[in-house]
Design a protein around this motif. Structure first.
Motif, PDB file in Angstrom:
ATOM      1  N   TRP A 127      -6.533  55.612  15.072  1.00 19.34           N
ATOM      2  CA  TRP A 127      -7.492  55.807  16.163  1.00 19.34           C
ATOM      3  C   TRP A 127      -6.797  55.925  17.526  1.00 19.34           C
ATOM      4  CZ3 TRP A 127      -6.940  51.459  13.193  1.00 19.34           C
ATOM      5  CH2 TRP A 127      -6.423  50.312  13.820  1.00 19.34           C
ATOM      6  N   MET A 128      -5.489  55.587  17.585  1.00 19.87           N
ATOM      7  CA  MET A 128      -4.714  55.727  18.821  1.00 19.87           C
ATOM      8  C   MET A 128      -3.941  57.051  18.817  1.00 19.87           C
ATOM      9  SD  MET A 128      -5.277  52.864  20.490  1.00 19.87           S
ATOM     10  CE  MET A 128      -3.945  52.751  21.652  1.00 19.87           C
ATOM     11  N   GLY A 129      -4.434  58.027  18.056  1.00 22.40           N
ATOM     12  CA  GLY A 129      -3.706  59.275  17.857  1.00 22.40           C
ATOM     13  C   GLY A 129      -3.358  60.001  19.139  1.00 22.40           C
ATOM     14  N   LEU A 157      -4.013  53.748  28.904  1.00 20.89           N
ATOM     15  CA  LEU A 157      -4.901  53.719  27.746  1.00 20.89           C
ATOM     16  C   LEU A 157      -6.241  53.155  28.191  1.00 20.89           C
ATOM     17  CD1 LEU A 157      -2.417  52.251  25.082  1.00 20.89           C
ATOM     18  CD2 LEU A 157      -2.824  54.657  25.689  1.00 20.89           C
ATOM     19  N   ASP A 158      -7.273  53.964  28.144  1.00 21.83           N
ATOM     20  CA  ASP A 158      -8.597  53.540  28.605  1.00 21.83           C
ATOM     21  C   ASP A 158      -9.564  53.549  27.427  1.00 21.83           C
ATOM     22  OD1 ASP A 158     -10.505  53.068  31.002  1.00 21.83           O
ATOM     23  OD2 ASP A 158     -11.476  54.651  29.826  1.00 21.83           O
ATOM     24  N   GLY A 159     -10.249  52.425  27.247  1.00 16.25           N
ATOM     25  CA  GLY A 159     -11.201  52.349  26.147  1.00 16.25           C
ATOM     26  C   GLY A 159     -11.808  50.964  26.048  1.00 16.25           C
ATOM     27  N   PRO A 160     -12.740  50.781  25.135  1.00 12.88           N
ATOM     28  CA  PRO A 160     -13.424  49.490  25.004  1.00 12.88           C
ATOM     29  C   PRO A 160     -12.444  48.392  24.609  1.00 12.88           C
ATOM     30  CG  PRO A 160     -13.917  50.921  23.142  1.00 12.88           C
ATOM     31  CD  PRO A 160     -13.193  51.757  24.136  1.00 12.88           C
ATOM     32  N   PRO A 161     -12.776  47.142  24.940  1.00 11.45           N
ATOM     33  CA  PRO A 161     -11.895  46.036  24.558  1.00 11.45           C
ATOM     34  C   PRO A 161     -11.862  45.849  23.044  1.00 11.45           C
ATOM     35  CG  PRO A 161     -13.954  45.202  25.472  1.00 11.45           C
ATOM     36  CD  PRO A 161     -13.965  46.682  25.684  1.00 11.45           C
ATOM     37  N   GLY A 162     -10.742  45.298  22.581  1.00 10.42           N
ATOM     38  CA  GLY A 162     -10.648  44.957  21.167  1.00 10.42           C
ATOM     39  C   GLY A 162     -10.283  46.101  20.249  1.00 10.42           C
ATOM     40  N   ILE A 163      -9.712  47.190  20.778  1.00  8.67           N
ATOM     41  CA  ILE A 163      -9.336  48.296  19.891  1.00  8.67           C
ATOM     42  C   ILE A 163      -7.818  48.362  19.679  1.00  8.67           C
ATOM     43  CG2 ILE A 163     -11.350  49.657  20.547  1.00  8.67           C
ATOM     44  CD1 ILE A 163      -9.489  51.387  22.266  1.00  8.67           C
ATOM     45  N   GLY A 164      -7.072  47.413  20.274  1.00  5.97           N
ATOM     46  CA  GLY A 164      -5.643  47.338  19.995  1.00  5.97           C
ATOM     47  C   GLY A 164      -4.748  48.097  20.951  1.00  5.97           C
ATOM     48  N   LYS A 165      -5.165  48.238  22.201  1.00  2.31           N
ATOM     49  CA  LYS A 165      -4.331  48.981  23.157  1.00  2.31           C
ATOM     50  C   LYS A 165      -2.998  48.259  23.398  1.00  2.31           C
ATOM     51  CE  LYS A 165      -7.661  49.026  26.308  1.00  2.31           C
ATOM     52  NZ  LYS A 165      -8.867  48.533  25.602  1.00  2.31           N
ATOM     53  N   TRP A 168      -0.860  48.242  20.194  1.00  2.00           N
ATOM     54  CA  TRP A 168      -0.175  49.523  20.017  1.00  2.00           C
ATOM     55  C   TRP A 168       1.096  49.577  20.867  1.00  2.00           C
ATOM     56  CZ3 TRP A 168       1.109  53.377  23.471  1.00  2.00           C
ATOM     57  CH2 TRP A 168       1.481  54.603  22.928  1.00  2.00           C
ATOM     58  N   ALA A 169       1.005  49.102  22.117  1.00  2.00           N
ATOM     59  CA  ALA A 169       2.167  49.143  23.009  1.00  2.00           C
ATOM     60  C   ALA A 169       3.277  48.221  22.511  1.00  2.00           C
ATOM     61  CB  ALA A 169       1.750  48.751  24.425  1.00  2.00           C
ATOM     62  N   ARG A 170       2.902  47.028  22.041  1.00  5.44           N
ATOM     63  CA  ARG A 170       3.919  46.116  21.512  1.00  5.44           C
ATOM     64  C   ARG A 170       4.579  46.695  20.265  1.00  5.44           C
ATOM     65  NH1 ARG A 170       0.060  42.128  22.991  1.00  5.44           N
ATOM     66  NH2 ARG A 170      -0.773  42.112  20.869  1.00  5.44           N
ATOM     67  N   ARG A 171       3.776  47.334  19.417  1.00  9.24           N
ATOM     68  CA  ARG A 171       4.332  47.955  18.206  1.00  9.24           C
ATOM     69  C   ARG A 171       5.260  49.108  18.573  1.00  9.24           C
ATOM     70  NH1 ARG A 171       6.781  47.545  14.030  1.00  9.24           N
ATOM     71  NH2 ARG A 171       6.221  48.760  12.181  1.00  9.24           N
ATOM     72  N   LEU A 172       4.928  49.830  19.633  1.00 10.38           N
ATOM     73  CA  LEU A 172       5.808  50.899  20.105  1.00 10.38           C
ATOM     74  C   LEU A 172       7.162  50.316  20.488  1.00 10.38           C
ATOM     75  CD1 LEU A 172       6.388  53.810  21.125  1.00 10.38           C
ATOM     76  CD2 LEU A 172       5.359  53.114  23.316  1.00 10.38           C
ATOM     77  N   GLY A 173       7.166  49.206  21.217  1.00 13.14           N
ATOM     78  CA  GLY A 173       8.425  48.569  21.601  1.00 13.14           C
ATOM     79  C   GLY A 173       9.240  48.139  20.395  1.00 13.14           C
ATOM     80  N   GLU A 174       8.561  47.613  19.369  1.00  6.97           N
ATOM     81  CA  GLU A 174       9.264  47.197  18.157  1.00  6.97           C
ATOM     82  C   GLU A 174       9.926  48.390  17.473  1.00  6.97           C
ATOM     83  OE1 GLU A 174       6.489  45.243  15.655  1.00  6.97           O
ATOM     84  OE2 GLU A 174       6.146  43.560  17.027  1.00  6.97           O
ATOM     85  N   SER A 280      -6.874  49.756  30.372  1.00  7.67           N
ATOM     86  CA  SER A 280      -8.093  49.471  31.145  1.00  7.67           C
ATOM     87  C   SER A 280      -9.301  49.621  30.233  1.00  7.67           C
ATOM     88  CB  SER A 280      -8.213  50.414  32.350  1.00  7.67           C
ATOM     89  OG  SER A 280      -8.416  51.749  31.914  1.00  7.67           O
ATOM     90  N   ASN A 281     -10.367  48.952  30.613  1.00  4.53           N
ATOM     91  CA  ASN A 281     -11.639  49.111  29.910  1.00  4.53           C
ATOM     92  C   ASN A 281     -12.528  50.157  30.584  1.00  4.53           C
ATOM     93  OD1 ASN A 281     -10.855  47.069  28.134  1.00  4.53           O
ATOM     94  ND2 ASN A 281     -11.769  45.466  29.417  1.00  4.53           N
ATOM     95  N   ASP A 282     -12.265  50.403  31.876  1.00  3.00           N
ATOM     96  CA  ASP A 282     -13.024  51.410  32.619  1.00  3.00           C
ATOM     97  C   ASP A 282     -12.151  51.901  33.770  1.00  3.00           C
ATOM     98  OD1 ASP A 282     -14.771  53.038  33.909  1.00  3.00           O
ATOM     99  OD2 ASP A 282     -16.342  51.532  34.197  1.00  3.00           O
TER     100      ASP A 282
END
Length: 364
Positions: A127-129, A157-165, A168-174, A280-282
């Motif tokens: 969903w973060m495609g 990254l803008d979107g509703p809370p709780g979708i893993g923004k 995703w960023a932490r996984r990118l760093g890993e 951000s959420n909005d």
């Protein structure tokens, strides 16, 4: 990993201490008085044995020693003034001196490796495609252009809370094998947590971004600023306001970030390699200058099917057996039917609960 210059100061050889200079000057004075300077040059810095004995016989008076000490002291003082670090206290100066050889720069070796990283991200969080695609193109471009290391554009990254923004960023760093630091904009004292504060403010210190680079010796960490639209504004005792946007703008622009002046150290650093991920959420409450540097990537809510796949995949990673995973899925779907609120945070809590129960069963 290649090393790059990181700090805009002049470093002198660290072994050239005042004591070493005094010894060198004293020896040169002996050579002058013996008339051995020419002989030393012709013999390539190695005196014959007889001349070495002659050198040791030269008397150095107390007045000579005082003059030598004064000259060595003046040279050390002038070097400190020319270094650009003279205004710092000794502890800060010594800490920055460790940057003498530069810092490491993580690179993507091949386009194939860029494809592997993007594929892993997309497999875990499809969903973060849109965000993954932007990073993928930047990684491949970095390889094609032959840059010294990986440079990613700042993204929002803008979107509703709780979708893993942030996840995703932490996984990118890993996957990039770079340090990652997450800064909660709502919990920071305006911009101070990011860029630091000048001496004279209470709790003055360098910012967390610079601290991450100093500790890891890596110039391109991933820095996540979570819920950037909710950041407050700090005010000094004199009433001066300092907001997060004002602090971020020069860091998000590569040309200005390359010569960014740290408020705490009052020294310029090359921060142009930092990979910024804002969430951000909005985004509509964010100022236009920030949005022009980070065009928002709009993200949607997750579907129940995506969340269930996430639970199964992460459950297997943690070593939870199939029975535990299916129980977690059932608990998650039941919770969604009751509360109509299903997010990645809820899924993560369900996984953690299943993990704990499997290893620490409840006693009856």
């Amino acid at each position: 990993m290649p090393l790059i210059p990181f700090i805009d100061v002049h470093f002198f050889p660290p072994e050239e201490t005042r004591e070493r200079l005094e010894k060198r000057f004293t020896r040169h004075l002996r050579l002058l008085r013996c008339g051995l300077v020419a002989a030393l040059r012709s013999s390539k810095q190695q005196l014959p044995e007889g001349d070495a004995d002659k050198l040791l016989s030269v008397d150095i008076t107390h007045i000579d020693r005082i003059r030598v000490q004064r000259r060595a002291g003046r040279i050390i003082e002038r070097r400190q003034a020319a270094s650009g670090l003279a205004h710092l206290v000794r502890a800060d100066r010594e800490r920055l001196t460790t940057l003498h050889d530069g810092v490491n720069l993580v690179e993507i070796p091949t386009e194939h490796r860029a494809d592997e990283i993007a594929a892993a991200l997309h497999e875990e969080m499809p969903w973060m495609g849109a965000a993954t695609e932007q990073i993928w193109h930047a990684m491949r471009r970095s390889v094609r252009d032959g840059t010294a290391g990986l440079r990613l554009p700042p993204i929002l990254l803008d979107g509703p809370p709780g979708i893993g923004k942030s996840f995703w960023a932490r996984r990118l760093g890993e996957l990039l094998s770079v340090p990652t630091t997450v800064i909660e904009a709502t919990n920071e004292n305006a911009s101070f947590g990011i860029v630091g504060s000048q001496k004279g403010w209470s709790n003055a210190a360098p910012g967390r971004v610079l601290e991450t680079i100093l500790q890891s010796r890596v110039a391109n960490p991933v820095v996540v600023v979570d819920e950037v639209e909710k950041a407050g504004t700090a005010k000094s005792v004199s009433g001066r306001a300092f907001g997060l946007t004002e602090a971020l703008l020069p860091l998000l622009e590569p040309m200005t970030a390359q010569n960014w002046s740290c408020p705490y150290y009052q020294v310029k650093f090359d921060m142009s390699w930092v990979a910024w991920v804002l969430t951000s959420n909005d985004f509509r409450s964010l100022p236009e200058p920030l949005l022009s540097r980070c065009p928002p990537i709009r993200l949607r809510h997750l579907t129940q099917a995506e969340l269930v796949r996430f639970i199964r995949r992460e459950g297997h990673k943690k070593g939870i057996d199939d029975t535990g995973i299916e129980a977690a899925v059932e608990a998650f779907t039941r919770s969604g039917r009751k509360n109509q609120s299903m997010s990645l945070r809820t899924a993560a809590r369900v996984i953690l609960r299943a993990y704990d129960l499997e290893r620490h069963p409840i006693l009856h």
